[in-house]
Design an enzyme around this catalytic site. Sequence first.
Site, PDB file in Angstrom:
ATOM      1  N   HIS A 177       0.812  -1.216   0.000  1.00  0.00           N
ATOM      2  CA  HIS A 177       0.000   0.000   0.000  1.00  0.00           C
ATOM      3  C   HIS A 177       0.848   1.271   0.000  1.00  0.00           C
ATOM      4  CE1 HIS A 177       0.545  -0.247   4.482  1.00  0.00           C
ATOM      5  NE2 HIS A 177       0.575   1.068   4.360  1.00  0.00           N
ATOM      6  N   ASP A 207       0.157  -7.736   1.408  1.00  0.00           N
ATOM      7  CA  ASP A 207       0.603  -6.349   1.527  1.00  0.00           C
ATOM      8  C   ASP A 207       2.129  -6.245   1.595  1.00  0.00           C
ATOM      9  OD1 ASP A 207       0.268  -3.648   1.578  1.00  0.00           O
ATOM     10  OD2 ASP A 207      -0.267  -3.514   3.692  1.00  0.00           O
ATOM     11  N   SER A 286       4.821   2.791   7.907  1.00  0.00           N
ATOM     12  CA  SER A 286       4.438   1.610   7.128  1.00  0.00           C
ATOM     13  C   SER A 286       5.594   1.161   6.245  1.00  0.00           C
ATOM     14  CB  SER A 286       3.218   1.921   6.265  1.00  0.00           C
ATOM     15  OG  SER A 286       2.074   2.142   7.049  1.00  0.00           O
TER      16      SER A 286
END
Length: 443
Positions: A177, A207, A286
């Site tokens: 993402h 992911d 992230s």
Amino acid sequence: MAAHSLISTIFFPSPFSRSPNTTSTKSNSFYFSKPSLPLRKSRTRYSTATTCFIINSSSLTTTDSSVSKVVLFTKTPFISPALDSIFIFCSSVVLSLTLFLTGVDPALAFVVTPQRKLQTDELATVRLFQDNTPSVVYITNLAVKQDAFTLDVLEVPQGSGSGFVWDKNGHIVTNYHVIRGASDLKVTLADQSTYDARVVGYDQDKDVAVLSIEAPKEKLKPIPIGISADLLVGQKVYAIGNPFGLDHTLTTGVISGLRREISSAATGRPIQDVIQTDAAINPGNSGGPLLDSSGSLIGINTAIYSPSGASSGVGFSIPVDTVSGIVDQLVRFGKVTRPILGIKFAPDQSVEQLGVSGVLILDAPANGPAGKAGLLSTKRDAYGRLILGDIITSVNGKKVTNGSDLYRILDQCKVGDEVTVEVLRGDRKEKITVILEPKADES
């Protein structure tokens, strides 16, 4: 004799003396005492003197740590103004020469700064951050936008995140993402050098994405790879990243839960065995590494649980055991060959309303594994009435109560495996053999 003691003896033999019984604990420092007792009593008032203790410098030739004492007299009624001025001038000269010959920094003569001391655990944390920061990178996601007024096509940043160096070949691992929707990607190393990055491959379901940069090998420091199978709740963890676009930051915490399950941000497919931690994971963290106390990678920081969008003390990281297998396939083949049944199933809430437990098949294309095996999909009859398809209740003898159970079982299988699917068809149960195949876009 010390240099300052010699000078003081030449100019003022009486009021200057050594103090052999006083030892020095600090070199190159000065201490001033309170005004000393009256020297002698006059008829009108007392004359006072101020005592200054000067600690010998370690560069002097004397073997003992002696303290010289300078007595600075104040104005008294029995000394003329001229002699008073000469006396003060000489005292100033002696003090200045003492500072010069003893090598004392004037800025430190009046301020004593204690040496900073860190505890053992603090030193370990500082060392961990310094050793692993060169392995963490900053990723900028650029997208092509067209200006509404000039119609010019521009590349503007649409997001950012973190990543880490996987090997000396320039492979960078991050979350999918972080790079989703990017027309161009930039990777900035710890030394602030920036390189264009290309996408090697990605796994939307888990992911995970792998990038590649053309950087000198001496600038690439791969992160140490650990294991996540033996993690325990309560052990310390450390998260390194670039939250809010800042430079490298470190947050600490503990593992607050294991074997959690979250949904992929891209496909909604569940990710099992996720690590839960209370280490702060903010936007920009992230894709960054989650480390154990030895500095080894145990997970990729992926998501936080927060209705407001702020860090709420519950963060989630994909375990390194899951990541390692995915990265290996992406580096070697550029894709992940994950087996599928080839079905679309109804939401879990719909099946619960029917009063049954399992996965209701909505569609099973004829060219897919389930359609080839003869599994039935949901349809309507000539009168528009809904005819339910097969409801999967188990796979290879493992009970299936919802979609997450089905995904969990398939993750343990490989492409080409034969699985026995037990279904509820009408009011009877049947067992059907299905040969698993890869996704159509991965074949």
